[in-house]
Design an enzyme around this catalytic site. Structure first.
Site, mmCIF file in Angstrom:
data_model
loop_
_atom_site.group_PDB
_atom_site.id
_atom_site.type_symbol
_atom_site.label_atom_id
_atom_site.label_comp_id
_atom_site.label_asym_id
_atom_site.label_seq_id
_atom_site.Cartn_x
_atom_site.Cartn_y
_atom_site.Cartn_z
ATOM 1 N N ASP A 180 1.604 3.601 6.049
ATOM 2 C CA ASP A 180 0.497 4.456 6.659
ATOM 3 C C ASP A 180 0.739 5.867 6.094
ATOM 4 O O ASP A 180 1.452 6.387 6.618
ATOM 5 C CB ASP A 180 0.557 4.158 8.223
ATOM 6 N N HIS A 181 0.140 6.308 5.327
ATOM 7 C CA HIS A 181 0.487 7.396 4.346
ATOM 8 C C HIS A 181 0.073 8.394 5.202
ATOM 9 O O HIS A 181 0.576 9.595 4.975
ATOM 10 C CB HIS A 181 -0.311 7.640 3.143
ATOM 11 N N HIS A 243 -4.898 4.705 10.774
ATOM 12 C CA HIS A 243 -4.390 6.049 10.700
ATOM 13 C C HIS A 243 -4.790 6.822 12.181
ATOM 14 O O HIS A 243 -4.069 7.458 12.617
ATOM 15 C CB HIS A 243 -5.182 7.018 9.811
HETATM 16 P P1 NAD Z 1 -5.994 -0.575 -8.709
HETATM 17 O O1 NAD Z 1 -7.327 -1.825 -8.730
HETATM 18 O O2 NAD Z 1 -6.439 0.603 -9.314
HETATM 19 O O3 NAD Z 1 -4.722 -1.308 -9.165
HETATM 20 C C1 NAD Z 1 -4.479 -2.671 -9.301
HETATM 21 C C2 NAD Z 1 -3.206 -3.334 -9.733
HETATM 22 O O4 NAD Z 1 -2.841 -4.386 -9.803
HETATM 23 C C3 NAD Z 1 -3.370 -2.926 -11.387
HETATM 24 O O5 NAD Z 1 -2.329 -2.365 -12.163
HETATM 25 C C4 NAD Z 1 -3.645 -4.379 -11.956
HETATM 26 O O6 NAD Z 1 -3.245 -4.495 -13.432
HETATM 27 C C5 NAD Z 1 -2.736 -5.149 -10.903
HETATM 28 N N1 NAD Z 1 -3.121 -6.467 -10.971
HETATM 29 C C6 NAD Z 1 -4.432 -6.888 -10.583
HETATM 30 N N2 NAD Z 1 -4.354 -8.413 -10.629
HETATM 31 C C7 NAD Z 1 -3.080 -8.662 -11.065
HETATM 32 C C8 NAD Z 1 -2.499 -9.822 -11.371
HETATM 33 N N3 NAD Z 1 -3.063 -11.097 -11.229
HETATM 34 N N4 NAD Z 1 -1.246 -9.948 -11.955
HETATM 35 C C9 NAD Z 1 -0.554 -8.846 -12.074
HETATM 36 N N5 NAD Z 1 -0.988 -7.514 -11.724
HETATM 37 C C10 NAD Z 1 -2.370 -7.425 -11.328
HETATM 38 O O7 NAD Z 1 -5.735 -0.523 -7.088
HETATM 39 P P2 NAD Z 1 -4.954 0.903 -6.430
HETATM 40 O O8 NAD Z 1 -6.281 1.715 -6.158
HETATM 41 O O9 NAD Z 1 -4.107 1.193 -7.357
HETATM 42 O O10 NAD Z 1 -4.716 0.230 -4.876
HETATM 43 C C11 NAD Z 1 -3.640 -0.631 -4.870
HETATM 44 C C12 NAD Z 1 -3.130 -0.838 -3.562
HETATM 45 O O11 NAD Z 1 -3.212 0.363 -2.806
HETATM 46 C C13 NAD Z 1 -4.333 -1.640 -2.563
HETATM 47 O O12 NAD Z 1 -3.765 -2.243 -1.505
HETATM 48 C C14 NAD Z 1 -5.251 -0.209 -2.001
HETATM 49 O O13 NAD Z 1 -5.614 -0.726 -0.815
HETATM 50 C C15 NAD Z 1 -3.651 0.668 -1.677
HETATM 51 N N6 NAD Z 1 -4.272 1.912 -1.507
HETATM 52 C C16 NAD Z 1 -4.519 2.964 -2.671
HETATM 53 C C17 NAD Z 1 -5.066 3.949 -2.565
HETATM 54 C C18 NAD Z 1 -5.482 4.844 -3.860
HETATM 55 O O14 NAD Z 1 -5.617 6.097 -3.638
HETATM 56 N N7 NAD Z 1 -5.756 4.222 -4.670
HETATM 57 C C19 NAD Z 1 -4.976 4.586 -1.175
HETATM 58 C C20 NAD Z 1 -4.366 3.806 -0.195
HETATM 59 C C21 NAD Z 1 -3.987 2.751 -0.329
#
Ligand code: NAD
Length: 500
Positions: A180-181, A243
């Site tokens: 939980d950032h 949060h």
């Molecule tokens: P994103 O869609 O940008 O990245 C997803 C990643 O998963 C990519 O590297 C993709 O290649 C990989 N991927 C997808 N399907 C795949 C498969 N079948 N096999 C292997 N790799 C696969 O998502 P994100 O924004 O980086 O978010 C990732 C997680 O972090 C999520 O749970 C999101 O809720 C959480 N999150 C993200 C943020 C943010 O700022 N982006 C903030 C808080 C939480």
């Protein structure tokens, strides 16, 4: 408690080509490296679907560090620790290849079998990956093994339980680090210190002296590219379940007997257990939902939520939530904790306002105002600091009072760069300190609380959506929620440190 030693560890990032890795994880690891918090015995394996080479990952890491930090001393040395493996999360062969690379790097960097698995991927993959890590032997290692899991942890209590059961087959509760950032933010971590290290506040921290507490977390941005996820989530699940409730727990918990992970967590759990359940017909008395319409932000027209890309034109998803929480225990009986969070609001701000009760009578003559209540404002972001609002004598002949503010600005005192939340959380995880991560009991209790509200909302379409214009502080009903109790939301921009 945190180990002071620099650990040796293999960090495996699932989803290394994604947004989170690029914007947060790589720059945070670089900061830790520069501060000597990573040492030299570490290696990072990035995995994702794309057929990148090691070199391509290294280039991307460099680029992400440069974009985020603007400079990159020792970057080649840093990225020399990075490796890439194309990977399909559902395919056993992929994990076997990954294990070969992990074992090789373990040897090469003397990592003692220590492994951190960071799941920076869509939540539907969390359970599958955890299961494969066990069945394909990646977590069968002589060192520590830790699983870091991004939010959302489930969609409701049932799905969270299913996910938890899946990951618990491969990891013990002590090995699971649920992110939980907000818990990594400097001023959220400061809540405990403000309360438990100051003789001034803790004696007053109860229903005899505090009239209400207000927590606002407002965003100016709209749904951006997250509509597919957000349509199934909404503000209640996206912000309140995790949060907002975590901040409530830190504000309301009893002092722990010591600062150990278990003691702090168990005090937070007791707060969740004391939260008055809000269900059925009571939901409309205690909770307000909103959805943004079109409006203006920084002088530019912005569309309504229902007109955003990938949003259902008749969407019933809430982009705003305000609520009144009651904690039914001796300390807090009768003190409302008001929370509100939303998108496309007037300003980006996370602030906590602790409003103290009025003194029994006003002895002072004031021409233009009543005696203002004392406030303690905790600025979480983007400003970091605290402000104490007091009354003092106005200069001149008359015994007239004037409000004064005592400010402490974390950013100006300790330099402009307080560490990013992810940097702190990665550092904690490397050192085996799970205090600032959510324990399963906290997750389960908070879903239990939130589910009762979402059930009511899902069964009843909100006919007045959209009900607040972009660039405002939410629907009128949110103001009325406090007015009924004789309070009002303190305007967050007036409370900014810069305005004091
Ligand atoms: P994103 O869609 O940008 O990245 C997803 C990643 O998963 C990519 O590297 C993709 O290649 C990989 N991927 C997808 N399907 C795949 C498969 N079948 N096999 C292997 N790799 C696969 O998502 P994100 O924004 O980086 O978010 C990732 C997680 O972090 C999520 O749970 C999101 O809720 C959480 N999150 C993200 C943020 C943010 O700022 N982006 C903030 C808080 C939480």
């Amino acid at each position: 408690m945190k180990s002071k030693e620099t650990p040796s560890s293999l960090i495996m990032i699932f989803g290394a080509t994604g947004d989170l890795a690029k914007r947060k994880l790589f720059p945070s690891l670089y900061h830790l490296y520069r501060k000597g918090r990573l040492g030299n015995n570490f290696a990072v394996i990035g995995t994702a679907r794309r057929p990148w080479t090691h070199e391509e990952l290294k280039e991307n890491v460099k680029d992400s560090v440069l974009t985020s930090i603007g400079k990159s001393e020792n970057i080649d040395e840093f990225v020399s620790h990075f490796y890439y493996q194309a990977h399909d999360v559902k395919n056993t062969e992929s994990y076997i290849e990954l294990k070969k690379l992990a074992d090789k790097l373990d040897e090469q960097y003397s990592l003692n079998g220590n492994r951190i698995f960071y799941l920076a991927m869509a939540p539907e993959f969390f359970g599958t990956i955890a299961e494969h890590l066990k069945t394909d032997g990646l977590n069968d290692t002589k060192g520590f093994k830790r699983l870091v899991i991004e939010k959302p942890f489930g969609h409701d209590l049932e799905s969270a339980k299913t996910l938890n059961a899946q990951i618990r087959k491969a990891f013990n509760e002590e090995e699971i680090y649920r992110i939980d950032h907000y818990l990594g933010k400097a001023m959220v971590q400061n809540i405990e210190v403000i309360r438990f290290a100051n003789a001034l506040f803790e004696p007053l921290w109860n229903n005899r002296y505090i009239s209400n507490i207000q927590i606002t977390s407002s965003e100016v941005l709209g749904v951006e590219e997250r509509a597919r996820y957000y349509e199934t989530s909404g503000a209640l699940r996206d912000m309140v379940q995790n949060h907002m409730l975590q901040m409530v727990a830190l504000l309301a918990m009893e002092p722990p007997i010591k600062l150990s992970t278990d003691e702090i967590r168990s005090e937070k759990v007791r707060v969740f257990r004391a939260l008055r359940p809000i269900e059925g017909d009571h939901v409309k008395e205690y909770f307000v939902r909103g959805q943004y319409g079109s409006g203006q932000i920084d002088g530019k027209d912005v569309p309504a939520y229902r007109n955003e890309l990938n949003v259902d034109p008749a969407s019933n998803t809430e982009t705003f939530v305000a609520g009144k929480l009651m904690i039914d225990n001796f300390r807090w009986a009768g003190v409302p904790f008001y929370i509100r969070t939303g998108k496309r609001m007037e300003t980006k701000s996370t602030k906590i306002v602790i409003q103290f009760k009025d003194i029994p009578m006003n002895l002072y003559y004031n021409t233009d105002h009543q005696l203002a209540p004392n406030l303690l404002v905790i600025h979480i972001q983007p400003e970091e600091g605290i402000t104490l609002h007091l009354n003092a004598k106005k200069s001149g002949q008359h015994m007239e009072t004037t409000p004064v503010k005592l400010n402490f600005s974390n950013t100006s005192t300790h330099g402009i760069n307080t560490p990013e939340a992810y940097e702190k959380l990665l550092d904690d995880c490397l050192r085996g300190d799970a205090t600032n991560f959510a324990h399963w009991d906290e997750v389960a209790l908070s879903w239990n609380f939130v589910d009762k509200i979402s059930e009511v909302w899902e069964n009843k379409t909100q006919t007045e959506f959209p009900n607040y214009a972009s660039g405002t502080m939410g629907p009128k009903a949110s103001d009325q929620l406090l007015e009924k109790d004789g309070f009002f939301w303190w305007p967050v921009t007036d409370l900014d440190i810069d305005n004091c």
